[in-house]
Design an enzyme around this catalytic site. Sequence first.
Site, PDB file in Angstrom:
ATOM      1  N   GLU A   1      14.634   1.968  18.591  1.00  0.00           N
ATOM      2  CA  GLU A   1      13.861   3.133  19.032  1.00  0.00           C
ATOM      3  C   GLU A   1      13.543   3.021  20.513  1.00  0.00           C
ATOM      4  OE1 GLU A   1      10.431   3.827  16.558  1.00  0.00           O
ATOM      5  OE2 GLU A   1      11.629   3.676  14.747  1.00  0.00           O
TER       6      GLU A   1
ATOM      7  N   SER B   1       9.685   2.739   7.124  1.00  0.00           N
ATOM      8  CA  SER B   1       9.013   1.474   7.434  1.00  0.00           C
ATOM      9  C   SER B   1       9.386   1.010   8.847  1.00  0.00           C
ATOM     10  CB  SER B   1       9.376   0.484   6.326  1.00  0.00           C
ATOM     11  OG  SER B   1       9.681  -0.764   6.793  1.00  0.00           O
ATOM     12  N   ARG B   2      10.488   0.309   8.968  1.00  0.00           N
ATOM     13  CA  ARG B   2      10.984  -0.102  10.275  1.00  0.00           C
ATOM     14  C   ARG B   2      12.509  -0.074  10.242  1.00  0.00           C
ATOM     15  NH1 ARG B   2       6.715   0.710  12.070  1.00  0.00           N
ATOM     16  NH2 ARG B   2       5.325  -0.689  13.195  1.00  0.00           N
TER      17      ARG B   2
ATOM     18  N   HIS C   1       9.933   8.883  14.199  1.00  0.00           N
ATOM     19  CA  HIS C   1       8.852   7.944  13.857  1.00  0.00           C
ATOM     20  C   HIS C   1       7.499   8.674  13.770  1.00  0.00           C
ATOM     21  CE1 HIS C   1       7.441   3.481  14.186  1.00  0.00           C
ATOM     22  NE2 HIS C   1       6.593   4.186  13.455  1.00  0.00           N
TER      23      HIS C   1
ATOM     24  N   ARG D   1       0.825  -1.217   0.000  1.00  0.00           N
ATOM     25  CA  ARG D   1       0.000   0.000   0.000  1.00  0.00           C
ATOM     26  C   ARG D   1       0.852   1.257   0.000  1.00  0.00           C
ATOM     27  NH1 ARG D   1      -2.693  -3.113   3.802  1.00  0.00           N
ATOM     28  NH2 ARG D   1      -4.856  -3.620   3.329  1.00  0.00           N
TER      29      ARG D   1
ATOM     30  N   ARG E   1       8.320  -9.123  -2.920  1.00  0.00           N
ATOM     31  CA  ARG E   1       8.282 -10.593  -2.860  1.00  0.00           C
ATOM     32  C   ARG E   1       7.571 -11.162  -4.088  1.00  0.00           C
ATOM     33  NH1 ARG E   1       5.186 -12.490   2.105  1.00  0.00           N
ATOM     34  NH2 ARG E   1       4.294 -10.485   1.644  1.00  0.00           N
TER      35      ARG E   1
HETATM   36  C1  8YV Z   1       2.298   4.058  13.887  1.00  0.00           C
HETATM   37  C2  8YV Z   1       3.616   2.532  12.344  1.00  0.00           C
HETATM   38  O1  8YV Z   1       2.400   5.350  14.287  1.00  0.00           O
HETATM   39  O2  8YV Z   1       1.446   1.664  12.172  1.00  0.00           O
HETATM   40  C3  8YV Z   1       2.632   1.470  12.079  1.00  0.00           C
HETATM   41  O3  8YV Z   1       3.074   0.349  11.762  1.00  0.00           O
HETATM   42  O4  8YV Z   1       4.744   2.351  12.161  1.00  0.00           O
HETATM   43  C4  8YV Z   1       3.343   3.856  12.847  1.00  0.00           C
HETATM   44  O5  8YV Z   1       3.314   4.742  11.800  1.00  0.00           O
HETATM   45  C5  8YV Z   1       2.494   3.166  15.068  1.00  0.00           C
HETATM   46  O6  8YV Z   1       2.617   1.833  14.713  1.00  0.00           O
HETATM   47  C6  8YV Z   1       1.383   3.307  16.066  1.00  0.00           C
HETATM   48  O7  8YV Z   1       1.326   2.198  16.896  1.00  0.00           O
END
Ligand code: 8YV
Length: 328
Positions: free
Chosen positions: A272, A242-243, A290, A160, A181
């Site tokens: 983090e 993303s992460r 974040h 998305r 993938r």
């Molecule tokens: C959110 C995020 O703010 O939704 C996600 O996966 O990384 C963030 O943008 C966070 O997870 C809220 O819990």
Amino acid sequence: MPAKKPLVVVTRKLPDPIETRMMELFEAQLNLDDRPLGRAELIQAVEKADVLVPTVTDRIDSSVLAHAGSNLRLIASFGAGVDHIDLGSARQRGITVTNTPGVLTEDTADMTMALILAVPRRLAEGERIMRSGKWEGWSPTWMLGHRIWGKRLGIVGMGRVGSAVARRARGFGLSIHYHNRHRLPETAERELDATYWESLDQMLAHMDIISVNCPHTPATYHLLSGRRLKLMREEAYIVNTSRGEVVDENSLTRMLERGQLAGAGLDVFEHEPAVNPKLLKLDNVVLLPHMASATLEGRVDMGEKVLINIKTFVDGHSPPDRVIGTES
Ligand code: 8YV
């Protein structure tokens, strides 16, 4: 006699209208001062809750879930990513897990685009100079960044958010490339004008900008390893909304320090809220806490999804955003 309302334990402060509705629908235990729960408090929460509403800042690992009471049937996470929850343990215990996909997409893509612009165009550096009072006026050769128009953007993870980034990036004159993938259907590729690279290594070697948009899973941990980062061109930039765990942060930092990469825009970090202190010293990085999905509208939409997931589940139906679990 009306049925007893389920106890819903919410680990962080949520937008007011969501908390109000949560209290109307359920017996809600809220966290009004928004202090992150320690491990002992998380354990207490899973021991007593019927439904737990955690966020990305709660580590719901197998040792926490080992304390789950038999009444804990649903973890309705507030967020799209579910890498903070041990899904295997939850599945074993018959706990359903839901998330809030879709409603963060456009906000996250906007912020990704903001970083794609900010790093090559040295936006944060310019802003810092203004605030330092050191601006001495315009010069034809000063503060030159690099042009975005006509460059190649490689999107790692065309879900998305990746697709929403592609739509925006085309408007800025970037050509769109992606690794995923699974290859997208031809119609989607045509709509996004996107070129598929089966080999991530090959794509990394040919791009001007890389945007990381895949979720963090065991398969994507350090997907952008030291070895892979070294495949990138010295003039290339990397953006991650993303992460942090998807990129080897130490290798990335070293390469940025040595000028082996042109710059990075990072909204997420491997440990983090800790940030590698060496990153803070670099001018060629833009660092955000974040906040790519942090809009009031987005948070309310996320909260509404959480409410719908819980209500559907406690009413005996399959919640719409089920990540794992059987119907209640
Ligand atoms: C959110 C995020 O703010 O939704 C996600 O996966 O990384 C963030 O943008 C966070 O997870 C809220 O819990």
